[in-house]
Enzyme design. Structure first.
Site, PDB file in Angstrom:
ATOM      1  N   GLU A  22       0.801  -1.212   0.000  1.00  0.00           N
ATOM      2  CA  GLU A  22       0.000   0.000   0.000  1.00  0.00           C
ATOM      3  C   GLU A  22       0.854   1.293   0.000  1.00  0.00           C
ATOM      4  OE1 GLU A  22      -3.664  -0.550   1.398  1.00  0.00           O
ATOM      5  OE2 GLU A  22      -3.922   1.559   0.810  1.00  0.00           O
ATOM      6  N   VAL A  23       1.870   1.285   0.887  1.00  0.00           N
ATOM      7  CA  VAL A  23       2.729   2.473   0.988  1.00  0.00           C
ATOM      8  C   VAL A  23       3.512   2.664  -0.306  1.00  0.00           C
ATOM      9  CG1 VAL A  23       4.539   3.601   2.315  1.00  0.00           C
ATOM     10  CG2 VAL A  23       2.921   2.090   3.468  1.00  0.00           C
ATOM     11  N   PRO A 227       1.683  44.055  20.340  1.00  0.00           N
ATOM     12  CA  PRO A 227       2.514  44.018  21.551  1.00  0.00           C
ATOM     13  C   PRO A 227       3.599  42.944  21.570  1.00  0.00           C
ATOM     14  CG  PRO A 227       0.336  43.129  21.991  1.00  0.00           C
ATOM     15  CD  PRO A 227       0.316  43.586  20.572  1.00  0.00           C
ATOM     16  N   ASP A 250      12.228  48.822  15.157  1.00  0.00           N
ATOM     17  CA  ASP A 250      13.024  49.157  16.332  1.00  0.00           C
ATOM     18  C   ASP A 250      12.948  48.038  17.359  1.00  0.00           C
ATOM     19  OD1 ASP A 250      10.531  49.740  17.625  1.00  0.00           O
ATOM     20  OD2 ASP A 250      10.568  51.644  16.534  1.00  0.00           O
ATOM     21  N   LYS A 272      15.499  51.696  19.318  1.00  0.00           N
ATOM     22  CA  LYS A 272      15.139  52.890  20.066  1.00  0.00           C
ATOM     23  C   LYS A 272      14.902  52.507  21.509  1.00  0.00           C
ATOM     24  CE  LYS A 272      12.333  55.895  17.906  1.00  0.00           C
ATOM     25  NZ  LYS A 272      10.975  56.307  17.528  1.00  0.00           N
ATOM     26  N   GLY A 303       6.153  48.898  17.363  1.00  0.00           N
ATOM     27  CA  GLY A 303       5.526  48.069  18.384  1.00  0.00           C
ATOM     28  C   GLY A 303       4.160  48.638  18.724  1.00  0.00           C
ATOM     29  N   MET A 385       6.090  53.107  29.418  1.00  0.00           N
ATOM     30  CA  MET A 385       7.469  53.556  29.667  1.00  0.00           C
ATOM     31  C   MET A 385       7.661  54.019  31.102  1.00  0.00           C
ATOM     32  SD  MET A 385       8.201  55.604  26.119  1.00  0.00           S
ATOM     33  CE  MET A 385       6.563  56.209  25.808  1.00  0.00           C
ATOM     34  N   ALA A 414       4.152  41.719  27.811  1.00  0.00           N
ATOM     35  CA  ALA A 414       2.767  41.267  27.680  1.00  0.00           C
ATOM     36  C   ALA A 414       2.526  40.530  26.368  1.00  0.00           C
ATOM     37  CB  ALA A 414       1.847  42.476  27.752  1.00  0.00           C
TER      38      ALA A 414
HETATM   39  N1  SAH Z   1       3.240  52.224  20.361  1.00  0.00           N
HETATM   40  C1  SAH Z   1       3.419  51.323  21.475  1.00  0.00           C
HETATM   41  C2  SAH Z   1       4.022  51.996  22.682  1.00  0.00           C
HETATM   42  C3  SAH Z   1       5.413  52.485  22.469  1.00  0.00           C
HETATM   43  S1  SAH Z   1       6.075  53.168  23.932  1.00  0.00           S
HETATM   44  C4  SAH Z   1       2.074  50.679  21.824  1.00  0.00           C
HETATM   45  O1  SAH Z   1       1.046  51.086  21.277  1.00  0.00           O
HETATM   46  O2  SAH Z   1       2.064  49.756  22.629  1.00  0.00           O
HETATM   47  C5  SAH Z   1       6.965  51.824  24.600  1.00  0.00           C
HETATM   48  C6  SAH Z   1       6.288  51.277  25.822  1.00  0.00           C
HETATM   49  O3  SAH Z   1       5.194  50.458  25.475  1.00  0.00           O
HETATM   50  C7  SAH Z   1       7.159  50.374  26.669  1.00  0.00           C
HETATM   51  O4  SAH Z   1       8.023  51.118  27.497  1.00  0.00           O
HETATM   52  C8  SAH Z   1       6.127  49.646  27.473  1.00  0.00           C
HETATM   53  O5  SAH Z   1       5.631  50.437  28.512  1.00  0.00           O
HETATM   54  C9  SAH Z   1       5.018  49.471  26.457  1.00  0.00           C
HETATM   55  N2  SAH Z   1       5.062  48.146  25.820  1.00  0.00           N
HETATM   56  C10 SAH Z   1       5.248  47.865  24.531  1.00  0.00           C
HETATM   57  N3  SAH Z   1       5.184  46.539  24.310  1.00  0.00           N
HETATM   58  C11 SAH Z   1       4.921  45.978  25.498  1.00  0.00           C
HETATM   59  C12 SAH Z   1       4.716  44.651  25.943  1.00  0.00           C
HETATM   60  N4  SAH Z   1       4.758  43.618  25.119  1.00  0.00           N
HETATM   61  N5  SAH Z   1       4.451  44.454  27.267  1.00  0.00           N
HETATM   62  C13 SAH Z   1       4.378  45.459  28.121  1.00  0.00           C
HETATM   63  N6  SAH Z   1       4.568  46.739  27.752  1.00  0.00           N
HETATM   64  C14 SAH Z   1       4.828  46.991  26.470  1.00  0.00           C
END
Ligand code: SAH
Length: 460
Positions: A22-23, A227, A250, A272, A303, A385, A414
């Site tokens: 078969e195989v 995130p 970044d 950054k 991010g 931040m 997170a």
């Molecule tokens: N534009 C990004 C924020 C940039 S400022 C946004 O909308 O989320 C950068 C800050 O975002 C970090 O210092 C931290 O406070 C937060 N941040 C970004 N990603 C994160 C994550 N996965 N978990 C926790 N804080 C996060």
């Protein structure tokens, strides 16, 4: 990379299959579909194999395997249930440098056969290195449902026009842009809807009088990458990541997300961190303009969401001033990601009727936060931040009237596999942050909603 992926032309090439069950039937049929000249060695034959041999489509050596039978073959497959024979086939082929596959025994394989999604001429092959075939098959099932059946026809149609496109649009970048639009836009839709002739006419027309300027125009996509967990990207973000010529990202953009960018796109790291810019913001703004003016599709990957503490506004202001076309794609901001993945709703009918996002990082000379506005009992405050400043932030809130026992949490990285949630109060959190060595990126969430974490945390 455990196995190197290639596609092999086997038309009219002699291939050996050892085994007649078969195989062996499955493997021999695949080789037959690729146009190979299949020779089967086995003292017994599956009736379907027998039928193929009788019809003259395959050759049969009625007997036991002998090493010399691999001689002159392009590939050799062993599909018997006799381990001694399988090993003999493997060694005979290896000794002659002929690629060999012993079915389901990756340690006896020079090559493995992937799970395939066949939309010929489009062919998708999936492999897990021979280790977990079930996973490869699951992935194939997902791809099957993802790739419309019309894709094969689309690929055929496109290949009909390859030569024509090459002469109408001699520049590689312009041509790629043309195909990028054609294969995703109305032409593709027409093929999927069965209107092949219409699609052919459209392609014909577009290539007779190509709008070259249109395909050469650079643009910038300011895209929120969310995130950190790649599953939280938007479809639009992913699509643009696959199309871009150059990507600027970044350090907030997780490596798993950068991985999803088109393989041959140029990647520029413009890292950054607070007070430690690899490229000053103004240089980033200018670089975006320069790259777009060269006609490139530039992806500025950020991010979270580009318009929330992301300086996205500043970057596109420069683009607007220079007349560069741009698009902004929202991303899940980290506050939303942290809230959901930590089980801390930012609003809740019992605890919080409003939520404020603030930044803990101030530019030099900038005014302090408007503390009196942040001390309402029934409001949540999320601090971006803020890791380095947590002690003074909590202290200021208490000084301005927020209860010192207000629940507060910090969520580090997170939504990723490394997520950590630490809860306390305005009084205890700063110490906990130091004690547990919490590092950026992390968010502070302040307010009674934090109480819900114990009950609603589903992700640790
Ligand atoms: N534009 C990004 C924020 C940039 S400022 C946004 O909308 O989320 C950068 C800050 O975002 C970090 O210092 C931290 O406070 C937060 N941040 C970004 N990603 C994160 C994550 N996965 N978990 C926790 N804080 C996060």
């Amino acid at each position: 990379m455990e196995f190197f992926p290639i596609f092999m032309k086997l038309k009219q090439q002699p291939c050996l299959v050892v085994g007649g069950g078969e195989v062996a039937l499955r493997k021999a049929s695949l080789l037959e579909a690729a146009g190979a000249m299949v020779c089967i060695v086995s003292p017994e034959l599956h009736p379907e194999l027998q039928a193929k041999v009788d019809a003259g489509n395959m050759q049969h050596i009625n007997g036991f395997f002998e090493p010399s039978q691999v001689e002159g073959k392009r590939i050799v497959i062993a599909a018997t249930d006799d381990q001694t024979v399988n090993e003999a086939v493997y060694h005979a082929a290896e000794a002659r440098s002929i690629p060999v596959n012993v079915v389901d025994q990756s340690e006896l394989c020079r090559f493995i056969m992937p799970a395939i999604v066949d939309r010929s001429p489009l062919m998708i092959a999936v492999s897990t290195g021979g280790g977990v075939p079930v996973l490869a098959r699951q992935m194939r099932t997902r791809l099957e449902s993802l790739v419309p059946h019309g894709f094969g026809q689309l690929a055929k149609l496109a290949s009909e026009f390859r030569v024509k496109a090459k002469s109408a649009l001699p520049d590689v970048g312009t041509r790629r842009q043309f195909w990028e639009e054609a294969l995703q836009g109305s032409i593709a839709e027409k093929v999927f809807a069965g209107k092949l002739e219409e699609a052919r006419r459209d392609l014909e027309e577009q290539l007779s009088t190509p709008d070259i300027a249109r395909y050469q125009r650079g643009a910038v996509y300011l895209v929120g990458g969310g995130p950190g967990n790649p599953d939280l990207l938007t479809f639009r973000a992913l699509r643009l990541m696959q199309e871009a010529d150059v990507v600027l990202y970044d350090n907030l953009v997780a490596p798993a997300i950068v991985e999803l960018v088109r393989r041959d796109a140029e990647r520029i790291y413009v890292g950054k961190k607070t007070n430690q810019h690899t490229l000053p913001q103004d240089d980033i703004n200018q670089l975006l303009v320069k790259l777009a003016k060269e006609g490139k599709k530039v992806l500025r990957l950020k991010g979270g969401d580009p318009f929330i503490f992301g300086r996205g506004g500043e970057e596109i202001e420069t683009l607007a001033e220079n007349g560069i076309p741009f698009e902004v794609v929202p991303g899940i901001t980290s506050a939303a990601g942290a809230s959901c993945y930590a089980g801390i709703p930012l609003t809740h009918r019992d605890y919080a009727q409003a939520c404020t996002f603030v930044t803990g990082h101030r530019r030099e000379g900038e005014e302090a936060l408007d503390w009196p506005r942040l001390v309402q009992k029934n409001e949540t405050v999320v601090v971006y931040m803020g890791v380095g400043q947590s002690a003074s932030i909590c202290q200021q809130l208490i000084l301005h009237g927020r209860d010192k026992d207000t629940p507060a949490a910090i969520v580090e990285q997170a939504t990723t596999d490394n997520q950590r949630v630490i809860t306390g109060t305005l009084t205890t959190l700063p110490e906990l942050i130091t004690e547990k060595g919490v590092k950026s990126p992390a968010l502070i969430i302040i307010g009674d909603v934090v109480k819900l974490h114990d009950k609603l945390a589903w992700r640790g």
